[in-house]
Structures are given as structure tokens and as C-alpha cells.
Design a protein around this motif. Structure first.
Motif, PDB file in Angstrom:
ATOM      1  N   SER A  65       5.244   5.139 -10.787  1.00 15.56           N
ATOM      2  CA  SER A  65       4.469   5.415  -9.579  1.00 15.56           C
ATOM      3  C   SER A  65       3.111   4.754  -9.739  1.00 15.56           C
ATOM      4  N   HIS A  66       2.224   4.933  -8.738  1.00 13.96           N
ATOM      5  CA  HIS A  66       0.940   4.227  -8.819  1.00 13.96           C
ATOM      6  C   HIS A  66      -0.237   5.188  -8.749  1.00 13.96           C
ATOM      7  N   LEU A  67      -1.268   4.865  -9.537  1.00 13.26           N
ATOM      8  CA  LEU A  67      -2.480   5.682  -9.621  1.00 13.26           C
ATOM      9  C   LEU A  67      -3.519   5.285  -8.581  1.00 13.26           C
ATOM     10  N   VAL A  96      -0.952  12.980  -2.120  1.00 13.03           N
ATOM     11  CA  VAL A  96       0.482  12.783  -1.924  1.00 13.03           C
ATOM     12  C   VAL A  96       0.908  11.347  -2.284  1.00 13.03           C
ATOM     13  N   ASP A  97       0.051  10.384  -2.030  1.00 10.62           N
ATOM     14  CA  ASP A  97       0.385   8.953  -2.246  1.00 10.62           C
ATOM     15  C   ASP A  97      -0.571   8.346  -3.265  1.00 10.62           C
ATOM     16  N   ALA A  98      -0.206   8.356  -4.543  1.00 10.06           N
ATOM     17  CA  ALA A  98       1.026   8.878  -5.096  1.00 10.06           C
ATOM     18  C   ALA A  98       0.713   9.674  -6.358  1.00 10.06           C
ATOM     19  N   LYS A  99      -0.471  10.382  -6.348  1.00  9.29           N
ATOM     20  CA  LYS A  99      -0.848  11.083  -7.577  1.00  9.29           C
ATOM     21  C   LYS A  99       0.042  12.288  -7.854  1.00  9.29           C
ATOM     22  N   GLY A 129      -2.942  -1.224  -8.387  1.00 10.79           N
ATOM     23  CA  GLY A 129      -2.845  -2.379  -7.490  1.00 10.79           C
ATOM     24  C   GLY A 129      -1.763  -2.268  -6.432  1.00 10.79           C
ATOM     25  N   GLU A 130      -1.104  -1.119  -6.335  1.00 14.83           N
ATOM     26  CA  GLU A 130       0.063  -1.015  -5.442  1.00 14.83           C
ATOM     27  C   GLU A 130      -0.334  -1.122  -3.977  1.00 14.83           C
ATOM     28  N   GLU A 131      -1.518  -0.586  -3.641  1.00  8.79           N
ATOM     29  CA  GLU A 131      -1.948  -0.592  -2.240  1.00  8.79           C
ATOM     30  C   GLU A 131      -2.618  -1.919  -1.857  1.00  8.79           C
ATOM     31  N   GLY A 132      -2.620  -2.889  -2.766  1.00  9.77           N
ATOM     32  CA  GLY A 132      -3.245  -4.175  -2.478  1.00  9.77           C
ATOM     33  C   GLY A 132      -2.255  -5.308  -2.586  1.00  9.77           C
ATOM     34  N   GLY A 153       8.372   6.711  -7.697  1.00 11.40           N
ATOM     35  CA  GLY A 153       7.713   7.926  -7.236  1.00 11.40           C
ATOM     36  C   GLY A 153       6.798   7.678  -6.053  1.00 11.40           C
ATOM     37  N   GLU A 154       7.285   8.015  -4.869  1.00 12.68           N
ATOM     38  CA  GLU A 154       6.516   7.942  -3.625  1.00 12.68           C
ATOM     39  C   GLU A 154       6.897   9.177  -2.826  1.00 12.68           C
ATOM     40  N   PRO A 155       6.021   9.629  -1.928  1.00 10.55           N
ATOM     41  CA  PRO A 155       6.348  10.863  -1.195  1.00 10.55           C
ATOM     42  C   PRO A 155       7.557  10.714  -0.267  1.00 10.55           C
TER      43      PRO A 155
HETATM   44 ZN   LIG Z   1       2.319   4.837  -2.416  1.00 11.90          ZN
END
Ligand SMILES: [Zn+2]
Length: 361
Positions: A65-67, A96-99, A129-132, A153-155
Motif C-alpha cells: 500500500s502507499h504512505l 482511508v487512502d491509504a494509511k 509517490g502513488e498519488e503522483g 491495499g486500497e479502500p
Molecule cells: Zn490510494
């Protein structure tokens, strides 16, 4: 020792900002948490890797998942980085996204390590870097090595995504003669572009994916114009294409090129569509472990695309409702978080037991 509390761990993660591109603080906070739980994290500039090794070699199951998060933005009724609890809901950017998925991964590692694994390997990867535009997961995968199956791991409210649309961004550019509007023949670049755009929805893509449906093309940005009385020489439009596994990006590109007058360029094509067979042991294990879960197809791209490119079978699954992703007052209920953790733990145990018993036969 009592199990560390999921709510406390998620609160700690939410209290530290980690907007994409500025992830140093959240990386070191997550590393510190993993350290304090005795997980001996492998900390890299691209994220954190957790290993739980079995007594004997065997199949490897990855949870990733991503921090990083999008910025807080406006409109919040609570402070976005204080992990406020209200009516069993934990509020905050990234909750929720995605901690929540990250917290569930960390605590799954803790549980598996505490009780021990007989065979195989469990790996957790917390990327950035997932949201970029430069997700770090591919670089973490290089460090991790071969993986037999993965959970992204995503909601999803702990429903199981077995297919996911890809994303391709195209630029359409029309050219015409720059001239005085008074003398225009009515075929300037903006008009040509408008004709192409109005034609997009009629481009035939007859093949239908059984879960995702048809390909969708949506113009998102249009640029043209210099002055009110001047026909500009160029006009451009960005087109967001949500793809499915039944067409390759090359097929989509050549079909669009044949249907429009504009010059068509690919701006982005890294997010390939994904799918996994419903007969795959990971899907079957997840369905057994999560008695209320439904299978579904997801419209939103995620890090799954990088696993797909390496032919790693995967599902997308995590606690919380994606309708709260990127919104003001982003939130998740504590019960969803703890159910997510229990689900991750069950799937880890059952998949590794199944995969390794098969490798013994
Ligand atoms: Zn996400």
C-alpha cells in the motif's frame, strides 16, 4: 504483550503529513513504528519493506500500500492531521487512502511474526509517490524479488477487486491557418478539434469486458485561442481513456488515430488494466476468509498496474470506503479498520498454508 491497538497506530500515521513528493517525515515515522514493534523494517528512500520468513522456503505473498497522500485541501470540519475521533470514525488526510491499509499491513506483520510462519514468506511493502507521477512500488518490487501473489491495499470496504481499469492520456492537436476571424472559411483549428471531440463517443470499440464493460474516452482539457477576432493556428485537447484488458494500448491508439483528423500523441500510458482469474487461489482464499465480501471490478487505477506488468496475480482489497478518498473530512470507522486487519491476517495465513501445501505435493 497485548497486541498494539490498530486505532492508536492509524492515529500515529495520520498525525504525520506525507503529501506526495514530501514523504520524509511519514517514512521515518512509519519506520519508527515498525522498529518499535520489533519488525526489523528494511527502510529505503522508496519506502519500507517488512519480511516475515517461514521456517522453510516456499511461496511469497506480498501486501502493498502507499504512505503518501494528496494535500489536505479545504472544507474540513476537523483538523486534517490530528486524527480526531468522532462517533467511532477516525478523521484525517490519508485515514482511508491509504494509511488504514498501511496500518493493517504493519499489524498483520506483527501478528504473523509473533505466532511464526511454518513455510514460505510474507512481505509487506509501504510505498510512496502513488498519488503522483512516479510511484515507488516498481523500485520496491526490484528489491523484494519474486512474488507469487499480492494484495494491493486500497479502500474497497473489504470487497475484492478482481479487475481494474487502466488509464491512458491522449493529446489531440488540430492545426489550421491563423487568420482574421472576419475572413475565416469556418475550418479553423478550434472547429476541427470540436468536431473530433464530438466524434469521440462514436468511435467503435465493440469488445466488451465482462466485468468492466466498455472503454471510456473523456475529454478533460481543451486549449486554444489568442484573441477574440483571430482564428488560432492550433487547438489541443486532453482525452482521458479508461481502458480494459480486452484492448491493448496500441489498438486503442490506432483506432483513435483512424477516427479523428487531429494528430494524436500519447501523454501517459503507464497504467495498464489489470485482472485476475476468479479461480486463482488468492481469490478463493480471500472469499473464504472474508465471508461477507463481494467480487467487483474497479474503475480507479492503482499500484496494481505495476504488479500486472510483472505478471504477479493480485487483488485490490482494503478497509474503508473510497468515497472518502481525497475529500475533506476523509475518514474511516474503527470497526472497519479492525475488520480489515483481521481479514488481512486470515488471508495471509490461509493463502500461505494453501500455496505451500500445494508446493509439497
Ligand atoms: Zn490510494
Amino acid at each position: 504483550l497485548a497486541d498494539p491497538h490498530p486505532q492508536k497506530l492509524l492515529s500515529e500515521l495520520v498525525s504525520v503529513q506525507g503529501v506526495t513528493g514530501q514523504e520524509e517525515n511519514i517514512l521515518s515515522a512509519a519506520a519508527r513504528i515498525c522498529d518499535s514493534l520489533g519488525l526489523t523494517p528494511q527502510v529505503t528512500p522508496d519506502g519500507i519493506i517488512l519480511h516475515v520468513k517461514g521456517q522453510k522456503p516456499g511461496a511469497t505473498l506480498l501486501f502493498c500500500s502507499h504512505l503518501d497522500t494528496v494535500p489536505a485541501g479545504e472544507g474540513w470540519t476537523v483538523a486534517p492531521y490530528e486524527a480526531t475521533i468522532r462517533d467511532d470514525m477516525l478523521f484525517g488526510r490519508g485515514a482511508v487512502d491509504a494509511k488504514a491499509s498501511c496500518a493493517a499491513i504493519i499489524l498483520t506483520a506483527y501478528r504473523l511474526k509473533k505466532e511464526g510462519l511454518l513455510q514460505g514468506q510474507w512481505v509487506g511493502a509501504l510505498s510512496i509517490g502513488e498519488e503522483g507521477n512516479a510511484p515507488s512500488l516498481p523500485r520496491l518490487l526490484d528489491k523484494i524479488g519474486p512474488v507469487d501473489a499480492a494484495v494491493v491495499g486500497e479502500p474497497t470496504q473489504m470487497d475484492i477487486a478482481t479487475a481494474q481499469r487502466g488509464l491512458m492520456v491522449l493529446e489531440l492537436e488540430t492545426r489550421g491557418k491563423q487568420e482574421h476571424a472576419a475572413r475565416s472559411k469556418g475550418v479553423g483549428a478550434p472547429l476541427l478539434l470540436a468536431q473530433d471531440i464530438s466524434h469521440l463517443s462514436q468511435i467503435p470499440f465493440p469488445r466488451y469486458h465482462n466485468l468492466l464493460g466498455r472503454i471510456r474516452l473523456t475529454p478533460t482539457r481543451i486549449n486554444s485561442g489568442i484573441a477574440d477576432n483571430l482564428v488560432p493556428p492550433t487547438a489541443t485537447a486532453m482525452v482521458d481513456v479508461r481502458t480494459t484488458p480486452v484492448y491493448t494500448n496500441d489498438e486503442i491508439l490506432s483506432t483513435v488515430r483512424a477516427a479523428v483528423t487531429a494528430k494524436v500523441s500519447v501523454i501517459a500510458d503507464a497504467w495498464v488494466p489489470c485482472e485476475v482469474s476468479h479461480e486463482h487461489p488468492l481469490v478463493k482464499t480471500a472469499l473464504t476468509a472474508l465471508t461477507d465480501a463481494k467480487l467487483f471490478a474497479s474503475d480507479a487505477a492503482s499500484d496494481w498496474t505495476f504488479l500486472q506488468k510483472q505478471n504477479i496475480p493480485a487483488i485490490k482489497l482494503g478497509p474503508g470506503n473510497c468515497l472518502f478518498s481525497h475529500t475533506a473530512d476523509e475518514r474511516i470507522s474503527i470497526s472497519e479498520l479492525t475488520d480489515g486487519l483481521d481479514g488481512y491476517t486470515q488471508i495471509s495465513r490461509q493463502y500461505l498454508r494453501y500455496a505451500n501445501s500445494r508446493s509439497l505435493e
